[in-house]
Design a protein around this motif. Structure first.
Motif, PDB file in Angstrom:
ATOM      1  N   CYS A  69       0.832  -1.199   0.000  1.00  0.00           N
ATOM      2  CA  CYS A  69       0.000   0.000   0.000  1.00  0.00           C
ATOM      3  C   CYS A  69       0.864   1.245   0.000  1.00  0.00           C
ATOM      4  CB  CYS A  69      -0.931   0.002   1.209  1.00  0.00           C
ATOM      5  SG  CYS A  69      -2.177   1.306   1.085  1.00  0.00           S
ATOM      6  N   TYR A  71      -0.351   4.180   0.912  1.00  0.00           N
ATOM      7  CA  TYR A  71      -0.853   5.079   1.952  1.00  0.00           C
ATOM      8  C   TYR A  71      -0.223   4.737   3.295  1.00  0.00           C
ATOM      9  CZ  TYR A  71      -4.602   6.976  -1.038  1.00  0.00           C
ATOM     10  OH  TYR A  71      -5.326   7.602  -2.018  1.00  0.00           O
ATOM     11  N   CYS A  73      -1.860   4.833   6.704  1.00  0.00           N
ATOM     12  CA  CYS A  73      -2.855   4.941   7.773  1.00  0.00           C
ATOM     13  C   CYS A  73      -2.293   4.283   9.036  1.00  0.00           C
ATOM     14  CB  CYS A  73      -4.148   4.266   7.361  1.00  0.00           C
ATOM     15  SG  CYS A  73      -4.739   4.788   5.733  1.00  0.00           S
ATOM     16  N   CYS A  76      -3.239   0.785  10.475  1.00  0.00           N
ATOM     17  CA  CYS A  76      -3.334  -0.343   9.547  1.00  0.00           C
ATOM     18  C   CYS A  76      -2.019  -1.091   9.425  1.00  0.00           C
ATOM     19  CB  CYS A  76      -3.776   0.172   8.180  1.00  0.00           C
ATOM     20  SG  CYS A  76      -3.884  -1.148   6.961  1.00  0.00           S
ATOM     21  N   ASN A  78      -1.019  -2.726   7.004  1.00  0.00           N
ATOM     22  CA  ASN A  78      -0.494  -2.712   5.638  1.00  0.00           C
ATOM     23  C   ASN A  78       0.081  -1.367   5.206  1.00  0.00           C
ATOM     24  OD1 ASN A  78      -1.587  -5.316   5.380  1.00  0.00           O
ATOM     25  ND2 ASN A  78      -3.581  -4.393   4.979  1.00  0.00           N
ATOM     26  N   ARG A  79       0.078  -0.395   6.111  1.00  0.00           N
ATOM     27  CA  ARG A  79       0.528   0.944   5.715  1.00  0.00           C
ATOM     28  C   ARG A  79       1.967   0.872   5.196  1.00  0.00           C
ATOM     29  NH1 ARG A  79       1.391   0.071  10.817  1.00  0.00           N
ATOM     30  NH2 ARG A  79       3.305   0.888  11.739  1.00  0.00           N
ATOM     31  N   GLY A 115      -4.920  -3.252  -0.480  1.00  0.00           N
ATOM     32  CA  GLY A 115      -4.084  -2.086  -0.262  1.00  0.00           C
ATOM     33  C   GLY A 115      -4.017  -1.331  -1.581  1.00  0.00           C
ATOM     34  N   ILE A 116      -3.570  -0.097  -1.520  1.00  0.00           N
ATOM     35  CA  ILE A 116      -3.576   0.702  -2.741  1.00  0.00           C
ATOM     36  C   ILE A 116      -2.213   0.628  -3.421  1.00  0.00           C
ATOM     37  CG2 ILE A 116      -3.858   3.041  -3.645  1.00  0.00           C
ATOM     38  CD1 ILE A 116      -5.938   3.388  -1.363  1.00  0.00           C
ATOM     39  N   LYS A 186      -6.466  10.259   3.511  1.00  0.00           N
ATOM     40  CA  LYS A 186      -7.906  10.098   3.316  1.00  0.00           C
ATOM     41  C   LYS A 186      -8.655  11.350   3.741  1.00  0.00           C
ATOM     42  CE  LYS A 186      -7.880   5.128   3.545  1.00  0.00           C
ATOM     43  NZ  LYS A 186      -8.199   3.890   4.274  1.00  0.00           N
TER      44      LYS A 186
HETATM   45  S1  SF4 Z   1      -4.591  -0.724   3.193  1.00  0.00           S
HETATM   46 FE1  SF4 Z   1      -6.173   0.835   3.366  1.00  0.00          FE
HETATM   47  S2  SF4 Z   1      -6.220   1.337   5.535  1.00  0.00           S
HETATM   48 FE2  SF4 Z   1      -4.294   0.231   5.150  1.00  0.00          FE
HETATM   49  S3  SF4 Z   1      -2.792   1.818   4.771  1.00  0.00           S
HETATM   50 FE3  SF4 Z   1      -3.603   1.217   2.792  1.00  0.00          FE
HETATM   51  S4  SF4 Z   1      -5.278   2.650   2.439  1.00  0.00           S
HETATM   52 FE4  SF4 Z   1      -4.793   2.788   4.599  1.00  0.00          FE
END
Ligand code: SF4
Lengths: 409, 273
Positions: A69, A71, A73, A76, A78-79, A115-116, A186
């Motif tokens: 990911c 991002y 967060c 999370c 997975n950040r 994840g993004i 976000k």
């Molecule tokens: S998976 Fe979703 S919640 Fe976790 S860091 Fe990435 S965007 Fe944020």
């Protein structure tokens, strides 16, 4: 990047998905495959196929497409800044896992989030591709829930709704302040915007136009969301007001509450302790009261802003409104019957039905299935009348402490 | 008077017999019901003295409820339902009136059967048994229900698994669906089909989706009672998942602690760096 085996990917990407509370496979249209041209059915109610030792139902194959990911967060696992192991499924791998599990009756369908990677649109279009392949190529008629990425293009959300039964967009946190702080990429506006979009398309799909044509099918099981509890200082009162707002404004089917769970390699911005699981439980009870008992958020959350952890919110409300009790079970209107502790909507219906034929006695309530241990102090009917309601402290003590299965170990 | 109902189509046969019994005005207490292989015509054998006929008039809800309750394993169910059908028809009791002990007993058994059917829909586990070269895939399952609910539970599977052949065997009856045609027959082989490869992946999934920080064993067991475990390929992982939960949670709080995890299949995976 290391080449991972399928079991390794599954292990990592299911592990990363387990913090999402929802596993519902209910709602929406009823389908089958009796025609022999495909596989799968939906029952409307949803089925649990197993339970994990955390007491949660396993109904869907709940996995991430990838836990990479971009991002960050804070709550999370997975950040981008977390050092967790990463993996990525191909579209075909998810399709095949879903079908093979489904054919063995392990699951009701798929709950896919991600994840993004690269960009919100890139990620969303891969997720849509999984759903499209399942529906178009494999004729899969089981349940599909897609976690929608709020910043994805509207065309992608429209296509997601074409294939999925349910879409969800997580609000993540109860307040804007917390979101800005803990999920810097976000924004509340984007999240609400996407929810409004889902709502509007869902409504359009149900309406016929004047010429009798229909808008394309769109997520017949509606949308849901999830809020993390205990990662920020928001009170239960704020959380419930937020939920109530979301239910009303975006026609959500469900708000899920997820007690912030300790995650490996946690961010320093987070509290070190986990909120008690019973807090999450009380929020679900309060949410249930708002949806099924006609309670308003402002009625349930006490002035201090926190729910009582020791007793359930319905009992807490009754104790705070003692002047309204005891209730005459043979005369009270439905709305008041619903407010009696120990008597649920099913029992209320049974009471109303039986009452048409005769006057109910204490023993009848037992047969109807009321929890009389809880109801007794609050009701009057032939065969039973409560002595003067005992004082607050005594009455409270009778119901506290919380049931033991809610403690952690 | 003895009535033996067939094992397949038990409820339909019972209904037929009750109609005849009511027309002949025979007292429910004079009938002993059982389920077995042959069903000789009861009126050919010595029947008790006929009495006053009772015209049977039941609501649809009552018929559905009674037919469901008859799938309970209680041997008394047939005579209880017989008596209740007569009392309902004579308006001596109202369907759903839980203050009547007989009615309540039947409603409780109806509920137990409904629950068993629902559990069966969830807990049947198919294993692939496709013959090589076949153009339809084939799956088989072994399931041991507490109540003889197979006939009522099977149509769900026919609706769901349209493009494959399947078979569900229980200790007494087997449901078999081939090329979309379903039938119920007596069970031949009383044993589970051999394991298949996808089971290992399912076990990996089951172990990974569990959050050790939220251990709630009691809740799990109330929904998934242990009597079902022996036919669930994932269930033998449960004791280890519970045992290791505390260590895993501690490891989450303290990133310096080594947290090796054993995955099903015996591979080791370092969870934290
Ligand atoms: S998976 Fe979703 S919640 Fe976790 S860091 Fe990435 S965007 Fe944020």
């Amino acid at each position: 990047m290391v080449q991972r085996t399928l079991p390794e990917k599954l292990s990592i990407l299911a592990d990363a998905a387990k913090y999402d509370a929802s596993c519902a496979s209910s709602g929406g249209e009823r389908r089958g495959s009796r025609d022999g041209k495909g596989i799968g059915s939906t029952t409307g109610a949803g089925i649990c196929h197993a339970w994990a030792p955390d007491g949660r139902c396993i109904s869907l194959l709940k996995v991430l497409l990838t836990n990479f990911c971009i991002y960050d967060c804070a709550y999370c696992i997975n950040r981008v800044s977390s050092r967790v192991e990463r993996a990525r499924f191909s579209v075909e791998e998810v399709v095949s896992l879903t079908l093979e599990f489904y054919r063995r009756n392990y699951i009701e369908g798929l709950f896919l989030s991600s994840g993004i990677i690269r960009s919100p649109d890139d990620t969303m279009s891969e997720m849509v591709r999984v759903a499209r392949t399942l529906r178009e190529r494999e004729h899969f008629r089981g349940y599909i829930h897609l976690k929608t990425i709020p910043d994805a293009a509207p065309e992608l959300i429209a296509e997601a709704g074409k294939w999925a039964d349910r879409l969800s967009i997580n609000v993540e946190l109860p307040t804007e302040t917390a979101l800005t702080q803990l999920a810097p990429e976000k924004s509340v506006q984007t999240i609400h915007g996407a929810m409004a979009e889902v709502k509007a398309r869902g409504e359009a799909a149900k309406d016929r136009t004047a010429r009798g044509t229909r808008a394309p099918r769109f997520a017949p099981a509606g949308q849901s969301t999830q809020m993390i509890v205990g990662a920020d200082p928001a009170t239960d009162g704020e959380i419930l007001r937020k939920s109530s707002h979301l239910y009303n404004r975006f026609a959500l089917r469900r708000v899920y509450y997820s007690a912030f769970s300790p995650i490996p390699d946690a961010s320093r911005m987070l509290p070190l302790i986990q909120p008690p699981l019973v807090r999450e439980h009380r929020l679900y009870q309060a949410d249930w009261l708002m949806r099924n008992y006609g309670f308003d958020a402002t009625e349930i959350a006490p002035p201090t802003g926190m729910l009582d952890l020791q007793i359930d919110p319905k009992l807490a409300w009754a104790l705070a409104h003692r002047a309204l009790f005891p209730v005459d079970v043979n005369r009270a209107p439905r709305e008041m019957l619903l407010r009696i502790p120990g008597i649920g909507p099913r029992s209320v219906e049974r009471i109303l039905k039986a009452r048409r034929h005769r006057t109910l006695r204490y023993e009848d309530l037992l047969a109807i299935g009321c929890v009389l241990k809880h109801a007794e102090p609050f009701i009057t009917l032939p065969g039973w009348s409560p002595r003067a309601l005992p004082d607050d402290a005594n009455l409270r003590a009778r119901f506290a402490p919380a049931p033991e299965q809610l403690s952690l170990f | 008077m003895q009535i033996t109902l067939p094992r397949i189509g038990t409820v339909a046969a019972w209904r037929q017999q009750v109609r005849k019994l009511a027309a002949a005005g025979i007292d429910p207490q004079a009938v002993i019901w059982s389920v077995g292989a042959a069903a000789p015509d009861l009126f050919a054998t010595a029947a008790p003295a006929p009495g006053v006929a009772t015209p049977l008039m039941l609501s649809l809800e009552a018929v559905d409820g009674i037919e469901m309750a008859l799938l309970h394993s209680d041997p008394e169910r047939f005579s209880r339902a017989h008596a209740l059908v007569l009392r309902l028809s004579k308006r001596e009791v109202r369907w759903g009136d839980r203050s009547d002990p007989l009615m309540r007993r039947l409603l409780d058994q109806q509920k137990a059967v409904g629950r068993e059917i629902h559990k069966m829909h969830g807990f049947v586990r198919f294993r692939e048994v496709s013959p090589p070269g076949a153009n339809r895939r084939a799956f088989a399952a072994w399931f041991e229900p507490d109540h003889p609910v197979l006939e009522a539970a099977a149509p769900f599977f026919a609706r769901r698994f349209g493009d494959m052949d399947w078979l569900i065997a229980t200790p007494t009856l087997t449901a078999r669906c081939e090329a979309g045609e379903m039938r119920i027959e007596e069970t031949e082989a009383r044993q589970p089909p051999p394991k298949d490869a996808a089971e290992e992946l399912w076990r990996v999934y089951f172990a990974s989706i569990f959050n050790p920080a939220r251990l709630m064993v009691k809740a799990m067991k109330s929904h998934m009672p242990q009597k079902y475990w022996k036919n669930l390929p994932e269930a033998d992982l449960i004791p280890d998942l519970i045992r290791s939960a505390e260590t895993r949670v501690r490891a989450m709080h303290d990133p310096s602690a080594p947290a090796p995890e054993t995955l099903p299949g015996g591979r080791m995976r370092k969870k934290l760096r």
